[in-house]
Structure formats: C-alpha cells, structure tokens
Design an enzyme around this catalytic site. Structure first.
Site, PDB file in Angstrom:
ATOM      1  N   SER A 132     -43.379 -32.810 -27.269  1.00  0.00           N
ATOM      2  CA  SER A 132     -43.636 -31.380 -27.465  1.00  0.00           C
ATOM      3  C   SER A 132     -44.714 -31.111 -28.504  1.00  0.00           C
ATOM      4  CB  SER A 132     -42.337 -30.720 -27.930  1.00  0.00           C
ATOM      5  OG  SER A 132     -42.580 -29.430 -28.425  1.00  0.00           O
ATOM      6  N   GLU A 178     -44.447 -28.984 -30.590  1.00  0.00           N
ATOM      7  CA  GLU A 178     -43.747 -28.708 -31.855  1.00  0.00           C
ATOM      8  C   GLU A 178     -43.883 -29.888 -32.825  1.00  0.00           C
ATOM      9  OE1 GLU A 178     -41.693 -25.875 -33.071  1.00  0.00           O
ATOM     10  OE2 GLU A 178     -43.190 -25.095 -31.706  1.00  0.00           O
ATOM     11  N   TYR A 205     -35.431 -29.829 -34.349  1.00  0.00           N
ATOM     12  CA  TYR A 205     -35.842 -30.110 -32.963  1.00  0.00           C
ATOM     13  C   TYR A 205     -37.109 -30.957 -32.960  1.00  0.00           C
ATOM     14  CZ  TYR A 205     -38.181 -29.317 -28.482  1.00  0.00           C
ATOM     15  OH  TYR A 205     -38.851 -29.487 -27.298  1.00  0.00           O
TER      16      TYR A 205
HETATM   17  P1  NAP Z   1     -34.488 -26.202 -20.807  1.00  0.00           P
HETATM   18  O1  NAP Z   1     -34.733 -25.149 -19.764  1.00  0.00           O
HETATM   19  O2  NAP Z   1     -33.807 -25.839 -22.061  1.00  0.00           O
HETATM   20  O3  NAP Z   1     -33.641 -27.364 -20.071  1.00  0.00           O
HETATM   21  C1  NAP Z   1     -33.025 -28.379 -20.829  1.00  0.00           C
HETATM   22  C2  NAP Z   1     -32.230 -29.253 -19.897  1.00  0.00           C
HETATM   23  O4  NAP Z   1     -31.560 -30.275 -20.658  1.00  0.00           O
HETATM   24  C3  NAP Z   1     -31.115 -28.512 -19.120  1.00  0.00           C
HETATM   25  O5  NAP Z   1     -31.051 -29.043 -17.818  1.00  0.00           O
HETATM   26  C4  NAP Z   1     -29.865 -28.869 -19.907  1.00  0.00           C
HETATM   27  O6  NAP Z   1     -28.668 -28.790 -19.153  1.00  0.00           O
HETATM   28  C5  NAP Z   1     -30.186 -30.314 -20.260  1.00  0.00           C
HETATM   29  N1  NAP Z   1     -29.352 -30.818 -21.343  1.00  0.00           N
HETATM   30  C6  NAP Z   1     -29.162 -30.262 -22.574  1.00  0.00           C
HETATM   31  N2  NAP Z   1     -28.317 -31.008 -23.288  1.00  0.00           N
HETATM   32  C7  NAP Z   1     -27.948 -32.067 -22.516  1.00  0.00           C
HETATM   33  C8  NAP Z   1     -27.074 -33.164 -22.689  1.00  0.00           C
HETATM   34  N3  NAP Z   1     -26.375 -33.345 -23.820  1.00  0.00           N
HETATM   35  N4  NAP Z   1     -26.949 -34.053 -21.670  1.00  0.00           N
HETATM   36  C9  NAP Z   1     -27.630 -33.867 -20.503  1.00  0.00           C
HETATM   37  N5  NAP Z   1     -28.456 -32.843 -20.277  1.00  0.00           N
HETATM   38  C10 NAP Z   1     -28.632 -31.945 -21.275  1.00  0.00           C
HETATM   39  O7  NAP Z   1     -35.849 -26.925 -21.191  1.00  0.00           O
HETATM   40  P2  NAP Z   1     -37.285 -26.909 -20.444  1.00  0.00           P
HETATM   41  O8  NAP Z   1     -38.046 -25.747 -20.945  1.00  0.00           O
HETATM   42  O9  NAP Z   1     -37.087 -27.127 -19.000  1.00  0.00           O
HETATM   43  O10 NAP Z   1     -37.953 -28.194 -21.103  1.00  0.00           O
HETATM   44  C11 NAP Z   1     -37.738 -29.486 -20.552  1.00  0.00           C
HETATM   45  C12 NAP Z   1     -37.981 -30.530 -21.630  1.00  0.00           C
HETATM   46  O11 NAP Z   1     -39.311 -30.402 -22.122  1.00  0.00           O
HETATM   47  C13 NAP Z   1     -37.078 -30.423 -22.845  1.00  0.00           C
HETATM   48  O12 NAP Z   1     -36.870 -31.746 -23.326  1.00  0.00           O
HETATM   49  C14 NAP Z   1     -37.903 -29.652 -23.851  1.00  0.00           C
HETATM   50  O13 NAP Z   1     -37.499 -29.956 -25.159  1.00  0.00           O
HETATM   51  C15 NAP Z   1     -39.287 -30.176 -23.532  1.00  0.00           C
HETATM   52  N6  NAP Z   1     -40.421 -29.288 -23.792  1.00  0.00           N
HETATM   53  C16 NAP Z   1     -40.414 -28.014 -23.299  1.00  0.00           C
HETATM   54  C17 NAP Z   1     -41.535 -27.216 -23.477  1.00  0.00           C
HETATM   55  C18 NAP Z   1     -41.592 -25.815 -22.924  1.00  0.00           C
HETATM   56  O14 NAP Z   1     -42.473 -25.052 -23.355  1.00  0.00           O
HETATM   57  N7  NAP Z   1     -40.751 -25.464 -21.962  1.00  0.00           N
HETATM   58  C19 NAP Z   1     -42.663 -27.739 -24.136  1.00  0.00           C
HETATM   59  C20 NAP Z   1     -42.639 -29.055 -24.600  1.00  0.00           C
HETATM   60  C21 NAP Z   1     -41.511 -29.833 -24.398  1.00  0.00           C
HETATM   61  P3  NAP Z   1     -27.850 -27.395 -19.021  1.00  0.00           P
HETATM   62  O15 NAP Z   1     -28.539 -26.605 -17.919  1.00  0.00           O
HETATM   63  O16 NAP Z   1     -26.490 -27.863 -18.668  1.00  0.00           O
HETATM   64  O17 NAP Z   1     -27.951 -26.703 -20.346  1.00  0.00           O
HETATM   65  O1  F7E Z   2     -40.634 -19.136 -29.906  1.00  0.00           O
HETATM   66  C1  F7E Z   2     -41.334 -16.390 -32.262  1.00  0.00           C
HETATM   67  C2  F7E Z   2     -40.777 -17.688 -32.841  1.00  0.00           C
HETATM   68  O2  F7E Z   2     -38.424 -19.838 -28.997  1.00  0.00           O
HETATM   69  C3  F7E Z   2     -42.025 -18.893 -29.892  1.00  0.00           C
HETATM   70  C4  F7E Z   2     -39.448 -24.597 -26.667  1.00  0.00           C
HETATM   71  O3  F7E Z   2     -39.587 -24.714 -25.265  1.00  0.00           O
HETATM   72  O4  F7E Z   2     -41.812 -24.422 -26.956  1.00  0.00           O
HETATM   73  C5  F7E Z   2     -40.595 -23.771 -27.219  1.00  0.00           C
HETATM   74  O5  F7E Z   2     -40.387 -23.601 -28.612  1.00  0.00           O
HETATM   75  C6  F7E Z   2     -42.422 -18.106 -31.120  1.00  0.00           C
HETATM   76  C7  F7E Z   2     -41.877 -18.673 -32.427  1.00  0.00           C
HETATM   77  O6  F7E Z   2     -40.528 -21.143 -28.411  1.00  0.00           O
HETATM   78  C8  F7E Z   2     -38.521 -14.242 -31.472  1.00  0.00           C
HETATM   79  O7  F7E Z   2     -40.592 -17.572 -34.245  1.00  0.00           O
HETATM   80  C9  F7E Z   2     -40.393 -14.068 -32.543  1.00  0.00           C
HETATM   81  O8  F7E Z   2     -42.898 -18.659 -33.380  1.00  0.00           O
HETATM   82  O9  F7E Z   2     -40.182 -18.949 -27.429  1.00  0.00           O
HETATM   83  P1  F7E Z   2     -39.856 -19.723 -28.626  1.00  0.00           P
HETATM   84  P2  F7E Z   2     -40.925 -22.318 -29.411  1.00  0.00           P
HETATM   85  O10 F7E Z   2     -40.177 -22.269 -30.678  1.00  0.00           O
HETATM   86  O11 F7E Z   2     -42.414 -22.330 -29.495  1.00  0.00           O
HETATM   87  C10 F7E Z   2     -41.950 -25.729 -27.528  1.00  0.00           C
HETATM   88  C11 F7E Z   2     -43.279 -26.304 -27.121  1.00  0.00           C
HETATM   89  C12 F7E Z   2     -40.796 -26.615 -27.227  1.00  0.00           C
HETATM   90  O12 F7E Z   2     -40.948 -27.824 -27.155  1.00  0.00           O
HETATM   91  C13 F7E Z   2     -39.441 -25.995 -27.278  1.00  0.00           C
HETATM   92  O13 F7E Z   2     -38.505 -26.782 -26.549  1.00  0.00           O
HETATM   93  O14 F7E Z   2     -41.862 -16.787 -31.012  1.00  0.00           O
HETATM   94  N1  F7E Z   2     -40.326 -15.340 -32.069  1.00  0.00           N
HETATM   95  N2  F7E Z   2     -39.303 -13.387 -32.205  1.00  0.00           N
HETATM   96  C14 F7E Z   2     -39.177 -15.482 -31.383  1.00  0.00           C
HETATM   97  N3  F7E Z   2     -38.659 -16.522 -30.706  1.00  0.00           N
HETATM   98  C15 F7E Z   2     -37.463 -16.353 -30.081  1.00  0.00           C
HETATM   99  N4  F7E Z   2     -36.928 -17.372 -29.374  1.00  0.00           N
HETATM  100  N5  F7E Z   2     -36.781 -15.142 -30.153  1.00  0.00           N
HETATM  101  C16 F7E Z   2     -37.268 -14.068 -30.834  1.00  0.00           C
HETATM  102  O15 F7E Z   2     -36.644 -13.017 -30.875  1.00  0.00           O
END
Ligand code: NAP
Ligand code: F7E
Length: 327
Positions: free
Chosen positions: A132, A134, A155
């Site tokens: 990520s 992050e 995270y």
């Molecule tokens: P998401 O919608 O939160 O999906 C997370 C998945 O992980 C869900 O299927 C969840 O199952 C499963 N999971 C959570 N805890 C688990 C456990 N203990 N054992 C088995 N499965 C588990 O995330 P996403 O946005 O699709 O992202 C996919 C991956 O990419 C994640 O690793 C995330 O950290 C990473 N990532 C995401 C982004 C982004 O912007 N979306 C960017 C960079 C990296 P349930 O449905 O049962 O909760």
């Molecule tokens: O926050 C601000 C918050 O929770 C984005 C995950 O998929 O992307 C995701 O992480 C920004 C942050 O995503 C609210 O402070 C303001 O600056 O949508 P987010 P994230 O933290 O960037 C990365 C790449 C991953 O890997 C992660 O798994 O938005 N913010 N107000 C808020 N965020 C949330 N959630 N809720 C608010 O009310």
C-alpha cells in the site's frame, strides 16, 4: 495451455471481487478464502457464484482465516493454485489505531502465515502481495518504488512488515512474489467507511431526503485516487511478467478530500457547505498528508497505465449510489 488456478484471500472485498470477475473472464478456476460470519458477507461476489454442483462452476469458496496458519496449508494443498493473490487484511487505517494488535496479526502476520504455508506445502504458485501507498506515509511525493517507507499507522507498519517478508521469501526461497504498491483506488464497491464512498453514499441519501448532514474529519489530506477495476488488472499483469518485482500503481495525480467533496456535491447539484460538518472523531493520531504515485515502472514493464482519473471516478461513484437509491 494448462488450467490456471487462482486462490484469492480477501475475495469478498472490493478488490477481490473485481479480480475474481476478471480472472473468471480469462478462463481461470478461482478459489476464494472467506471468513465464517453469522450473516452473509459475500454480496460483492454473489453475481459470480454458481452452485458447486453446477458443471459450469469455476468459483469455489472455502472457509478460513488469516490468523489460522494450519488452515492455509490444508487449503493450498487441496486447491493447488498456480497464482495466489493475497488481498485479505484489516484494511482500515483509522480502525488500526483502535485495534493495533489485531491489525498486526491479520495484516502483518497473516502474510507470513500464507508465505510459510506456500513454502511448506511446496505448491509452486506465483504470489501477489497487496502492499500500500500508506507505507510511504510521511515521505513527500511523488513516491516511486525507491521512495523511503515512513509508516504513520499500525496498518501501514503491518504492511511494511509484509512487504519485507515478501521480498525475503523471494530472495531466500526463490518464490515468484510481487509487491503491488497500490495507491488509493475506489469504486461503487468501495467499503462504506472509506472517505470516498462515505461521501458518495451521503450525497445519494441527501438527494433522496434521507439524510441532511455528513460528518467528516480532515479535508486537507491529499490522495491519488484511481479506479479499482484497473488496479485489479495491474495485479494480474504483475504475475504474468518474466521476473518477480515490486511496482507502484497510481494515477500520478492528487486531490484533497475537500476537492473530492466539492466535485461530488457539484455533480449532484448540491451545495456541500450546507451539508458537510466537522467531527474530530474522524481525525487520526498521525495523518498521511500527501500521496502522489509515480507508476512509470508499471507502464514500462507491464504496459499498465491508469485510464480513469479522480474527477471521472467521482462521477462514477455518485451516479452509482444515486442509482442504487433511485435518487
Ligand atoms: P477490503 O474491501 O477491506 O477487503 C478486505 C478483505 O479482507 C475482505 O474480503 C475481508 O473479509 C478480508 N479479511 C479481513 N480480515 C480477514 C481475516 N482475518 N482472514 C481472512 N480474510 C480477512 O479491502 P480492499 O480495498 O479490497 O483492498 C484489498 C487489499 O489491498 C487489502 O489488503 C488492502 O489493505 C490493500 N490495499 C487497498 C488499497 C485501496 O485503496 N483499496 C490500496 C492499497 C492496498 P470480510 O469481507 O469478511 O471482511
Ligand atoms: O481516508 C480522510 C482521512 O479511510 C482517506 C485504505 O484502502 O487507502 C485507504 O486508506 C483520507 C484520510 O483511506 C474522513 O483522514 C476525512 O486522510 O478513505 P480513507 P486511507 O486512509 O487513505 C490506502 C491506500 C490503503 O491501503 C487502505 O487500506 O480521508 N478523512 N474524513 C476521512 N476518512 C474516513 N475514512 N472517514 C472520514 O470521515
């Protein structure tokens, strides 16, 4: 060509659902790890699922959990995948401050359990790790594969640990393992507590007369938001490359949370200042201020480039949430 078989952890999540769709379209047999829950948690993949007795079924779901290493071994031995996509994680940054130990267990150690399961089961699968942006945290943009990791949450720290475990298994055991360092990617299937989806769902509810106020935290943070289906395609491309490597996947542009709010409300002909209020509960103890990915390597080696940029993404998400509510 022999049958390609994928195992996806996190198949019920946003990315897992798009990836499963794309792999089935390519002719793969797809296996997914799902968590047992007292309510169904498969809404994002229900449209792909056929009863396993159906001769056309190519998607199979298996109970398991990333905290249960022995289950990962038995599953790999049973499924014998050619590719493993490790997307499962406690993926919410804000939640990771409340549950740092659990996040470390699932998002960090979960990766090690899966890598170790691959090693001991001797299944010769290629491995994708959902790393990520992050991980870059406080490192100023633009961030590419050589940028310094400076995680700003439990995270992000767990993802940095996983990143290095993947590299270690690649170097120590010759595993074909890739880190996809994906910047934020969103879609109508995005989890409802991530900021983009929270905004677009609130807009749909406001337009439908079901809600009046949207409470948000920091509007100044900047993110590089792309479109999730395109990012799932990048994952697949990494595992088709000649050599295992790590790649940044991003649009190369950034907008603030406030920009996203304004664009989304404008698209729905609503005045954001009438509806958005500040709530400090959504602030984080440490914030990631500014992310812009440099995906040059993904373009040069994988031929991958973002097609959808944030302003277009905003419209896709607002339109989808309004359509869902008929608003
Ligand atoms: P998401 O919608 O939160 O999906 C997370 C998945 O992980 C869900 O299927 C969840 O199952 C499963 N999971 C959570 N805890 C688990 C456990 N203990 N054992 C088995 N499965 C588990 O995330 P996403 O946005 O699709 O992202 C996919 C991956 O990419 C994640 O690793 C995330 O950290 C990473 N990532 C995401 C982004 C982004 O912007 N979306 C960017 C960079 C990296 P349930 O449905 O049962 O909760
Ligand atoms: O926050 C601000 C918050 O929770 C984005 C995950 O998929 O992307 C995701 O992480 C920004 C942050 O995503 C609210 O402070 C303001 O600056 O949508 P987010 P994230 O933290 O960037 C990365 C790449 C991953 O890997 C992660 O798994 O938005 N913010 N107000 C808020 N965020 C949330 N959630 N809720 C608010 O009310």
């Amino acid at each position: 060509m022999s049958q390609q078989v994928a195992l996806i952890t996190g198949i019920t999540g946003q990315d897992g659902s798009y990836l499963a769709e794309q792999l089935l379209d390519k002719g793969y047999v797809v296996h997914g790890l799902i968590r047992r829950s007292s309510t169904f948690n498969t809404a994002r993949i229900d449209h792909l699922y056929l009863d396993p007795h159906d001769p056309d079924a190519r998607l199979f779901l298996h109970y398991g959990d990333l905290t249960d290493g022995s289950r990962l071994v038995t599953l790999l031995e049973r499924v014998e995948p050619t590719e493993v996509y490790h997307l499962g994680a406690q993926s919410h940054v804000r939640v990771s401050f409340d549950e740092p130990e659990f996040t470390g267990d699932v998002t960090g150690l979960g990766t090690t359990r899966l890598l170790e399961a691959l090693r001991v089961s001797k299944v010769p699968a290629r491995f994708y790790q959902a790393s990520s942006s992050e991980m870059f945290g406080a490192t100023p943009p633009p961030q590419n594969e050589n940028a310094f990791f400076y995680p700003r949450s439990p995270y992000a720290a767990a993802k940095v640990y996983s990143y290095w475990m993947v590299r270690n298994y690649r170097e120590a055991y010759g595993l074909f393992a890739c880190n996809g360092i994906l910047f934020n990617h969103e879609s109508p299937r995005r989890g409802e507590t991530f900021v983009t989806r929270k905004i677009t769902m609130a807009i749909a509810r406001i337009a439908a007369g079901l809600q009046d106020v949207l409470y948000l935290g920091n509007l100044d943070a900047r993110r590089d938001w792309g479109y999730a289906p395109e990012y799932a395609d990048a994952m697949w491309r990494m595992l088709q490359a000649d050599e295992p490597a790590d790649y940044v996947v991003a649009t190369g542009t950034s907008y603030s949370v406030g920009d996203f709010v304004r664009m989304a409300f404008e698209h729905a002909d609503l005045d954001w200042e009438k509806h958005v209020k500040f709530d400090p509960r959504y602030l984080r103890p440490t914030e990631v201020d500014d992310l812009i990915g440099d995906a040059t390597k993904a373009k040069d080696v994988l031929g991958w480039q973002a097609q959808t940029f944030t302003p277009e993404l905003v419209k896709i998400m607002v339109d989808a949430d309004r359509a869902r509510l008929g608003a």
